[in-house]
Write a protein that holds these residues in place. Structure first.
Motif: not given
Lengths: 115, 116
Positions: A6-10, A20-30, A91-98, A105-109
């Motif tokens: 989350q690139n905007s701290p405030s 409008i609060l923004n969030c970017d992720y890098t893991n395509s498995m989410f 927050a982002a979640s990958p496919p469920l596993s055992n 989580f991101g760092g928050g805004t």
């Protein structure tokens, strides 16, 4: 290596306007994304979520948009109210596993809504 | 009636000491977690327990030892505390490890640990 950012701290917004609060992720498995809201001295509480098979989810004043190609999601709050002033975590979640539901989580805004 | 409660909320201690943080949930959930919020405010998972069984241990030093006497409790014990352990520790619970419904993680209020 932060997979959720989350690139905007405030963010400061006038009451009644859109936040409008923004969030970017890098893991395509989410495949599942959530927004949590946190007041001072309290734990995060769930706000809204979206599955990767959707591009929009709406709940009252809160709408989350997902752009998978850009690996970007945003939370829109309209109209913003002073009580919305809090820290918002993406927050982002990958496919469920055992291992269970492992949220990243991101760092928050910090959102401040001025009366 | 608090769903996920942690004690203590604040803890100030010296380096080298051993301390514990307790967590209890009254939601009837099977899975409990410990998250650490560091100085940069990122929440990172440390441990996950399902019905008293450890299922996640995310590269946490051995000085951290979770203990789950029953599925409603997950305590965190920290040995030989270091300055870098200063953080806010959040306990959380979810219905089970297979549910991916909305809002499935319920967090406690956090325990702020300060190591001097």
């Amino acid at each position: 290596d932060q997979q959720v950012k989350q690139n905007s701290p405030s963010l400061s917004v006038q009451e009644g306007r859109i936040s409008i609060l923004n969030c970017d992720y890098t893991n395509s498995m989410f495949d599942y994304f959530l927004w949590y809201k946190k007041y001072p001295a309290e734990g995060p509480t769930f706000l809204i979520s979206i599955s990767s098979i959707k591009d929009k989810n709406e709940d009252g004043r809160f709408t989350v948009f997902l752009n998978k190609s850009a690996k970007h999601l945003s939370l829109h709050i309209v109209p913003s109210q002073p009580g919305d002033s809090a820290v918002y975590f993406c927050a982002a979640s990958p496919p469920l596993s055992n291992a269970g539901n492992m949220l990243t989580f991101g760092g928050g805004t910090r959102l401040m809504v001025k009366p | 009636d608090t769903a996920v409660s942690q004690t203590p909320k604040y803890l100030v201690t010296q380096m080298g000491n051993d301390k514990s943080i307790k967590c209890e949930q009254n939601l009837g959930h099977d899975t409990m977690y410990w998250y650490k919020q560091d100085s940069k405010k990122f929440l990172k998972i440390m441990f996950s327990y399902n019905n008293k069984e450890l299922i996640i241990n995310e590269t946490v030093p051995n000085r951290f030892s979770p203990k789950s006497p029953d599925k409603a409790h997950l305590n965190l014990h920290i040995n030989s505390l270091e300055l870098g352990d200063s953080a806010v520790y959040f306990c959380a619970s979810s219905q089970d490890r297979w549910t991916k419904n909305t809002g499935e993680l319920f967090f406690g209020e956090g325990s702020r640990l300060t190591v001097l």
